[in-house]
Design a protein around this motif. Sequence first.
Motif, PDB file in Angstrom:
ATOM      1  N   ILE A 273       0.837  -1.207   0.000  1.00  0.00           N
ATOM      2  CA  ILE A 273       0.000   0.000   0.000  1.00  0.00           C
ATOM      3  C   ILE A 273       0.869   1.252   0.000  1.00  0.00           C
ATOM      4  O   ILE A 273       0.602   2.211  -0.738  1.00  0.00           O
ATOM      5  N   VAL A 274       1.946   1.246   0.782  1.00  0.00           N
ATOM      6  CA  VAL A 274       2.845   2.404   0.830  1.00  0.00           C
ATOM      7  C   VAL A 274       3.524   2.607  -0.522  1.00  0.00           C
ATOM      8  O   VAL A 274       3.624   3.732  -1.026  1.00  0.00           O
ATOM      9  N   VAL A 275       3.979   1.525  -1.145  1.00  0.00           N
ATOM     10  CA  VAL A 275       4.626   1.620  -2.462  1.00  0.00           C
ATOM     11  C   VAL A 275       3.649   2.161  -3.499  1.00  0.00           C
ATOM     12  O   VAL A 275       3.992   3.041  -4.304  1.00  0.00           O
ATOM     13  N   ILE A 276       2.427   1.690  -3.500  1.00  0.00           N
ATOM     14  CA  ILE A 276       1.420   2.181  -4.451  1.00  0.00           C
ATOM     15  C   ILE A 276       1.123   3.652  -4.195  1.00  0.00           C
ATOM     16  O   ILE A 276       0.995   4.445  -5.144  1.00  0.00           O
ATOM     17  N   GLY A 277       1.042   4.053  -2.931  1.00  0.00           N
ATOM     18  CA  GLY A 277       0.805   5.467  -2.600  1.00  0.00           C
ATOM     19  C   GLY A 277       1.936   6.362  -3.069  1.00  0.00           C
ATOM     20  O   GLY A 277       1.706   7.431  -3.649  1.00  0.00           O
TER      21      GLY A 277
ATOM     22  N   SER B 231       4.099  10.243  -6.954  1.00  0.00           N
ATOM     23  CA  SER B 231       5.182  10.578  -7.889  1.00  0.00           C
ATOM     24  C   SER B 231       4.637  10.876  -9.281  1.00  0.00           C
ATOM     25  O   SER B 231       5.038  11.846  -9.922  1.00  0.00           O
ATOM     26  N   ILE B 232       3.725  10.043  -9.745  1.00  0.00           N
ATOM     27  CA  ILE B 232       3.126  10.262 -11.069  1.00  0.00           C
ATOM     28  C   ILE B 232       2.321  11.555 -11.083  1.00  0.00           C
ATOM     29  O   ILE B 232       2.385  12.331 -12.049  1.00  0.00           O
ATOM     30  N   LEU B 233       1.592  11.821 -10.022  1.00  0.00           N
ATOM     31  CA  LEU B 233       0.816  13.061  -9.925  1.00  0.00           C
ATOM     32  C   LEU B 233       1.746  14.282  -9.975  1.00  0.00           C
ATOM     33  O   LEU B 233       1.472  15.254 -10.679  1.00  0.00           O
ATOM     34  N   THR B 234       2.841  14.217  -9.238  1.00  0.00           N
ATOM     35  CA  THR B 234       3.792  15.333  -9.222  1.00  0.00           C
ATOM     36  C   THR B 234       4.437  15.533 -10.588  1.00  0.00           C
ATOM     37  O   THR B 234       4.585  16.668 -11.049  1.00  0.00           O
ATOM     38  N   LEU B 235       4.811  14.453 -11.247  1.00  0.00           N
ATOM     39  CA  LEU B 235       5.415  14.564 -12.584  1.00  0.00           C
ATOM     40  C   LEU B 235       4.432  15.172 -13.584  1.00  0.00           C
ATOM     41  O   LEU B 235       4.800  16.039 -14.377  1.00  0.00           O
ATOM     42  N   ASN B 236       3.192  14.712 -13.557  1.00  0.00           N
ATOM     43  CA  ASN B 236       2.189  15.255 -14.474  1.00  0.00           C
ATOM     44  C   ASN B 236       1.950  16.738 -14.221  1.00  0.00           C
ATOM     45  O   ASN B 236       1.801  17.519 -15.157  1.00  0.00           O
TER      46      ASN B 236
END
Length: 56
Positions: A10-14, A19-24
């Motif tokens: 769960i922590v890895v998925i979060g 990270s993807i949200l920040t990159l986008n």
Amino acid sequence: MWVVIIVCIIVVIGVLALSILTLNKGYGYKHTIDPLPDEQEYNEEKESDENENSDR
């Protein structure tokens, strides 16, 4: 033991989602470049010349 593995997943998925949200969000930012001072003076002189010519 299974609880620890599930919590880790769960922590890895979060972290991956954040990270993807920040990159986008970073790639979506509109970058602008300030004009060089020489170019700005040139454009201001050009505009003032055009204004003087249009007044005639």
